[in-house]
Design a protein around this motif. Structure first.
Motif, PDB file in Angstrom:
ATOM      1  N   LEU A  22       0.832  -1.210   0.000  1.00  0.00           N
ATOM      2  CA  LEU A  22       0.000   0.000   0.000  1.00  0.00           C
ATOM      3  C   LEU A  22       0.863   1.255   0.000  1.00  0.00           C
ATOM      4  CD1 LEU A  22      -2.672  -1.053   2.651  1.00  0.00           C
ATOM      5  CD2 LEU A  22      -2.881  -1.120   0.162  1.00  0.00           C
ATOM      6  N   PRO A  23       0.618   2.157  -0.934  1.00  0.00           N
ATOM      7  CA  PRO A  23       1.397   3.399  -0.947  1.00  0.00           C
ATOM      8  C   PRO A  23       1.083   4.242   0.280  1.00  0.00           C
ATOM      9  CG  PRO A  23      -0.338   3.478  -2.597  1.00  0.00           C
ATOM     10  CD  PRO A  23      -0.363   2.104  -2.001  1.00  0.00           C
ATOM     11  N   VAL A  78      13.341   8.016  -3.030  1.00  0.00           N
ATOM     12  CA  VAL A  78      12.598   8.063  -4.298  1.00  0.00           C
ATOM     13  C   VAL A  78      11.169   7.577  -4.098  1.00  0.00           C
ATOM     14  CG1 VAL A  78      12.457   7.049  -6.618  1.00  0.00           C
ATOM     15  CG2 VAL A  78      14.637   7.916  -5.766  1.00  0.00           C
ATOM     16  N   MET A  79      11.008   6.481  -3.355  1.00  0.00           N
ATOM     17  CA  MET A  79       9.665   5.948  -3.112  1.00  0.00           C
ATOM     18  C   MET A  79       8.831   6.908  -2.261  1.00  0.00           C
ATOM     19  SD  MET A  79       9.456   3.185  -4.805  1.00  0.00           S
ATOM     20  CE  MET A  79       8.054   2.333  -4.142  1.00  0.00           C
ATOM     21  N   LEU A  80       9.442   7.504  -1.250  1.00  0.00           N
ATOM     22  CA  LEU A  80       8.735   8.440  -0.384  1.00  0.00           C
ATOM     23  C   LEU A  80       8.198   9.626  -1.174  1.00  0.00           C
ATOM     24  CD1 LEU A  80       8.050   9.630   2.501  1.00  0.00           C
ATOM     25  CD2 LEU A  80      10.289  10.714   2.371  1.00  0.00           C
ATOM     26  N   TRP A  81       9.091  10.300  -1.887  1.00  0.00           N
ATOM     27  CA  TRP A  81       8.671  11.504  -2.613  1.00  0.00           C
ATOM     28  C   TRP A  81       7.815  11.169  -3.830  1.00  0.00           C
ATOM     29  CZ3 TRP A  81       8.548  16.005  -0.407  1.00  0.00           C
ATOM     30  CH2 TRP A  81       9.385  16.232   0.684  1.00  0.00           C
ATOM     31  N   GLY A  82       8.086  10.028  -4.458  1.00  0.00           N
ATOM     32  CA  GLY A  82       7.258   9.610  -5.591  1.00  0.00           C
ATOM     33  C   GLY A  82       5.827   9.294  -5.169  1.00  0.00           C
ATOM     34  N   SER A  87       0.205  10.839  -4.684  1.00  0.00           N
ATOM     35  CA  SER A  87      -0.952  11.000  -3.800  1.00  0.00           C
ATOM     36  C   SER A  87      -1.445  12.447  -3.751  1.00  0.00           C
ATOM     37  CB  SER A  87      -0.603  10.551  -2.381  1.00  0.00           C
ATOM     38  OG  SER A  87      -0.294   9.188  -2.379  1.00  0.00           O
ATOM     39  N   SER A  88      -0.547  13.389  -3.930  1.00  0.00           N
ATOM     40  CA  SER A  88      -0.941  14.800  -3.826  1.00  0.00           C
ATOM     41  C   SER A  88      -1.917  15.204  -4.932  1.00  0.00           C
ATOM     42  CB  SER A  88       0.296  15.699  -3.861  1.00  0.00           C
ATOM     43  OG  SER A  88       0.898  15.664  -5.135  1.00  0.00           O
ATOM     44  N   ARG A  89      -1.976  14.449  -5.991  1.00  0.00           N
ATOM     45  CA  ARG A  89      -2.919  14.749  -7.071  1.00  0.00           C
ATOM     46  C   ARG A  89      -4.364  14.594  -6.616  1.00  0.00           C
ATOM     47  NH1 ARG A  89      -2.299  11.257 -11.867  1.00  0.00           N
ATOM     48  NH2 ARG A  89      -2.752   9.700 -10.300  1.00  0.00           N
ATOM     49  N   HIS A  90      -4.577  13.838  -5.534  1.00  0.00           N
ATOM     50  CA  HIS A  90      -5.927  13.532  -5.076  1.00  0.00           C
ATOM     51  C   HIS A  90      -6.422  14.456  -3.962  1.00  0.00           C
ATOM     52  CE1 HIS A  90      -5.759   9.974  -7.551  1.00  0.00           C
ATOM     53  NE2 HIS A  90      -4.610   9.649  -6.981  1.00  0.00           N
ATOM     54  N   ILE A  94      -4.791  22.587   0.784  1.00  0.00           N
ATOM     55  CA  ILE A  94      -3.410  23.066   0.891  1.00  0.00           C
ATOM     56  C   ILE A  94      -2.794  22.584   2.205  1.00  0.00           C
ATOM     57  CG2 ILE A  94      -2.617  25.287   1.845  1.00  0.00           C
ATOM     58  CD1 ILE A  94      -1.977  24.589  -1.395  1.00  0.00           C
ATOM     59  N   ALA A  95      -3.613  22.506   3.275  1.00  0.00           N
ATOM     60  CA  ALA A  95      -3.104  22.077   4.580  1.00  0.00           C
ATOM     61  C   ALA A  95      -2.570  20.641   4.516  1.00  0.00           C
ATOM     62  CB  ALA A  95      -4.193  22.190   5.637  1.00  0.00           C
ATOM     63  N   ILE A  96      -3.279  19.770   3.819  1.00  0.00           N
ATOM     64  CA  ILE A  96      -2.828  18.381   3.691  1.00  0.00           C
ATOM     65  C   ILE A  96      -1.552  18.315   2.866  1.00  0.00           C
ATOM     66  CG2 ILE A  96      -3.395  16.121   2.701  1.00  0.00           C
ATOM     67  CD1 ILE A  96      -6.283  16.601   3.559  1.00  0.00           C
ATOM     68  N   LEU A  97      -1.471  19.083   1.820  1.00  0.00           N
ATOM     69  CA  LEU A  97      -0.266  19.098   0.987  1.00  0.00           C
ATOM     70  C   LEU A  97       0.937  19.615   1.770  1.00  0.00           C
ATOM     71  CD1 LEU A  97      -1.803  20.388  -2.367  1.00  0.00           C
ATOM     72  CD2 LEU A  97      -1.152  18.048  -1.764  1.00  0.00           C
ATOM     73  N   ILE A  98       0.718  20.655   2.573  1.00  0.00           N
ATOM     74  CA  ILE A  98       1.811  21.187   3.396  1.00  0.00           C
ATOM     75  C   ILE A  98       2.230  20.152   4.430  1.00  0.00           C
ATOM     76  CG2 ILE A  98       2.368  22.910   5.167  1.00  0.00           C
ATOM     77  CD1 ILE A  98       0.698  24.912   3.499  1.00  0.00           C
ATOM     78  N   MET A  99       1.257  19.487   5.056  1.00  0.00           N
ATOM     79  CA  MET A  99       1.561  18.456   6.047  1.00  0.00           C
ATOM     80  C   MET A  99       2.362  17.317   5.410  1.00  0.00           C
ATOM     81  SD  MET A  99      -1.013  16.319   8.505  1.00  0.00           S
ATOM     82  CE  MET A  99      -1.730  15.401   7.165  1.00  0.00           C
ATOM     83  N   MET A 100       1.974  16.893   4.225  1.00  0.00           N
ATOM     84  CA  MET A 100       2.716  15.834   3.534  1.00  0.00           C
ATOM     85  C   MET A 100       4.148  16.280   3.246  1.00  0.00           C
ATOM     86  SD  MET A 100      -0.200  14.347   0.940  1.00  0.00           S
ATOM     87  CE  MET A 100       0.982  13.605  -0.154  1.00  0.00           C
ATOM     88  N   GLY A 101       4.311  17.518   2.812  1.00  0.00           N
ATOM     89  CA  GLY A 101       5.645  18.041   2.537  1.00  0.00           C
ATOM     90  C   GLY A 101       6.513  18.113   3.776  1.00  0.00           C
ATOM     91  N   VAL A 102       5.926  18.540   4.895  1.00  0.00           N
ATOM     92  CA  VAL A 102       6.676  18.630   6.150  1.00  0.00           C
ATOM     93  C   VAL A 102       7.089  17.236   6.618  1.00  0.00           C
ATOM     94  CG1 VAL A 102       6.471  19.212   8.610  1.00  0.00           C
ATOM     95  CG2 VAL A 102       5.697  20.835   6.880  1.00  0.00           C
TER      96      VAL A 102
END
Length: 135
Positions: A22-23, A78-82, A87-90, A94-102
């Motif tokens: 599972l990704p 590579v797997m983490l950022w890939g 997943s960020s496409r879904h 913005i808060a979730i995207l920032i949290m994922m980036g952090v």
């Protein structure tokens, strides 16, 4: 208390196995958690995990403070950022995207700056086939 650690360790192993398929569900942290739990709850289960043919050597090296191989760090990054990029496409938030980036930045920072890189033995200098074995 040992039963608690063993149950938590078994759950961590199951989540780690699911993480293979599972990704965004990590495998390594769950297996390390399972190892820590088994070390406190059951010597037999801890030995089983350390002796596992796929995961055992990585967990043993980590527990001994040797770190992980450079190839493992590269593949993990590579797997983490890939998977986070995919997943960020879904997500529209913005808060979730920032949290994922952090989270990705924190994991990458720990892996590359604080986790030692395992020094693998150099290639053998002896020939693979000795001259007496040649036809």
């Amino acid at each position: 208390m040992k039963v608690f650690y063993n149950v938590l360790g078994v759950l961590a192993v199951l989540l780690g196995i699911l993480g293979i398929f599972l990704p965004l569900l990590p495998t390594t942290p769950f297996l390390l958690l399972a190892s820590a739990c088994f070390a406190r709850g059951s010597v037999r289960l801890h030995r089983w995990l350390i002796g596992h043919r796929v995961f055992g050597k990585y967990i043993a090296n980590f527990e001994a403070g040797h770190g992980i191989p450079l190839k493992g760090k590269i593949v993990a990054t590579v797997m983490l950022w890939g998977s986070m990029a995919w997943s960020s496409r879904h997500f529209d938030s913005i808060a979730i995207l920032i949290m994922m980036g952090v989270i990705g930045a924190c994991v990458s920072t720990y892996m590359w700056w604080y986790l030692p890189t395992l020094k693998l033995p150099s290639t053998p200098t002896k020939p693979i086939v000795s001259p007496t074995e040649l036809p």
